[in-house]
Design a protein around this motif. Sequence first.
Motif, short mmCIF file in Angstrom:
data_model
loop_
_atom_site.label_atom_id
_atom_site.label_comp_id
_atom_site.label_asym_id
_atom_site.label_seq_id
_atom_site.Cartn_x
_atom_site.Cartn_y
_atom_site.Cartn_z
N ARG A 240 0.84 -1.21 0.00
CA ARG A 240 0.00 0.00 0.00
C ARG A 240 0.87 1.25 0.00
O ARG A 240 0.62 2.21 -0.73
N ARG B 186 2.56 1.71 -3.40
CA ARG B 186 1.65 2.17 -4.44
C ARG B 186 1.36 3.66 -4.26
O ARG B 186 1.33 4.42 -5.22
N GLN C 15 4.17 5.64 -5.47
CA GLN C 15 4.43 5.40 -6.89
C GLN C 15 5.84 4.91 -7.17
O GLN C 15 6.48 5.30 -8.14
N SER D 54 7.94 -5.82 -9.15
CA SER D 54 7.65 -4.65 -9.96
C SER D 54 6.27 -4.08 -9.61
O SER D 54 5.40 -4.78 -9.08
N ALA D 55 6.07 -2.80 -9.92
CA ALA D 55 4.88 -2.09 -9.43
C ALA D 55 3.56 -2.75 -9.84
O ALA D 55 2.58 -2.66 -9.10
N GLU D 56 3.53 -3.42 -11.02
CA GLU D 56 2.25 -4.00 -11.42
C GLU D 56 1.82 -5.15 -10.51
O GLU D 56 0.67 -5.59 -10.57
N ILE D 57 2.72 -5.62 -9.65
CA ILE D 57 2.38 -6.70 -8.72
C ILE D 57 1.93 -6.17 -7.35
O ILE D 57 1.36 -6.89 -6.55
N PRO E 102 -0.61 -4.40 -6.33
CA PRO E 102 -2.00 -4.67 -5.94
C PRO E 102 -2.23 -6.11 -5.49
O PRO E 102 -3.05 -6.38 -4.62
N LEU E 103 -1.48 -7.02 -6.10
CA LEU E 103 -1.63 -8.43 -5.74
C LEU E 103 -1.09 -8.67 -4.33
O LEU E 103 -1.67 -9.43 -3.55
N THR F 245 -3.46 -8.16 -1.49
CA THR F 245 -4.55 -9.11 -1.25
C THR F 245 -4.06 -10.47 -0.76
O THR F 245 -4.85 -11.37 -0.56
#
Lengths: 196, 222
Positions: free
Chosen positions: A90, A93, A96, A145-148, A150-151, A154
């Motif tokens: 969190r 993200r 950034q 990497s940042a695209e992970i 959000p995963l 959870t």
Amino acid sequence: MTPSVAGIVLAAGQAKRMEGRLKQLLPCQGEVLVHRAARVALEAGLTPVWVVVGAEEARVRDALQDLPVQFLSNPHWAEGQSTSVAAAARQLRASQAPAAVFLLADQPFVPPALIQRLIAAWQAHHAAIVAPRIAGQRGNPVLISAEIFPLLETLTGDRGARALFAAHPPLEIPWDDPRARAEIDTPEDYARWCQP
Amino acid sequence: MCGRFTLTLTTEALQQTFRDFIFPDGIQPRYNIAPGQPILVIPNDGRKQATHFLWGFIPSWAKDPQRYRFINARAETAWQKPSFRAAFRRRRCLVLADGFYEWKREEGKRARPFYFTMKDRRPFAIAGIWEHWQGADGSEIIGSALLTVSANACVAPIHDRMPLILPPEAYDQWLAPGEQPPERLRPLLQPYPAEAMQCWPVSPEVNSPRVDAPHLIEAVEA
């Protein structure tokens, strides 16, 4: 200027197998374990470095007073390391960060050069996850990497981490020196690796 | 094809819109939900509780979850395709969103992204199907695909397909637990009314799944 890769030192837990001593604060070759992990992260060039704290938070913060790190409190640390990973994700993200390297406070012999190899591989191959293969076994630290992120927010429990690697198989970077994998998990480990 | 969408709301705002569903705490706004990432869903397990599935439907027979990962399934054929038909009958879900991106492809030009939302900016639900995948090492993934339909008049100038957005009155039927005969579900497989929707061009920054920030949904010069 591209923002730099962040560092996360996971230091919120309380080890069950260390006879009541807080593992993060055990001295190891002249330096407490969490200090060593945070210093290695800084030396590798990770910016910023966040230390996730929970159990005996004040003492852990105290031990890092001399290092330019930032702290992230995880009040849910007792529910497992996934809560620290989620809290870190969190934060990452929100700030950034383009990627982050996750270090464990109980693996004191990860060299800064290994972290730099992970970053170089991430830059060259745009992999979602980069992990070292240390003397033939997948190990830590892991670059995410940042695209992970959000995963990570959870994930719950250990099964969650396995699902993460099944869904996003890491790019593996070979590393020969098995000391990088040494983990201080029991009093025997501690005696073997940390005491002169 | 629907390859990116948004859910720019927190738990509180979602709870206000979807009063029948129960949401976990701590949901953070998302401006660029990409394949391989978690998506917020209501599965048809009768509990009406929101949870996260992975975006990417992995058929249970797939040995390598990397090779077979469907982010979309065509609504016209999903009920009969071998990979999707069991899930279509038994494992449906609502995928919560408040906007989606589509790319306009023109010959000789770089594809340009557009952002689609409801005119009243309310969140909505996309029809999804899900599958439980188990790896040899015990790892489990619940992966999900979004159903797509032909584009309505709002989307058609940009792209020929769009996600299957269900109206609230269809939620109960789509979420009915257990097996449903496809004939009963097929009347729901309609493009959402174009009059309710709007779109504008946005920055190509959305192309990178690493970028997830509020400015992605802001209009840019066409």
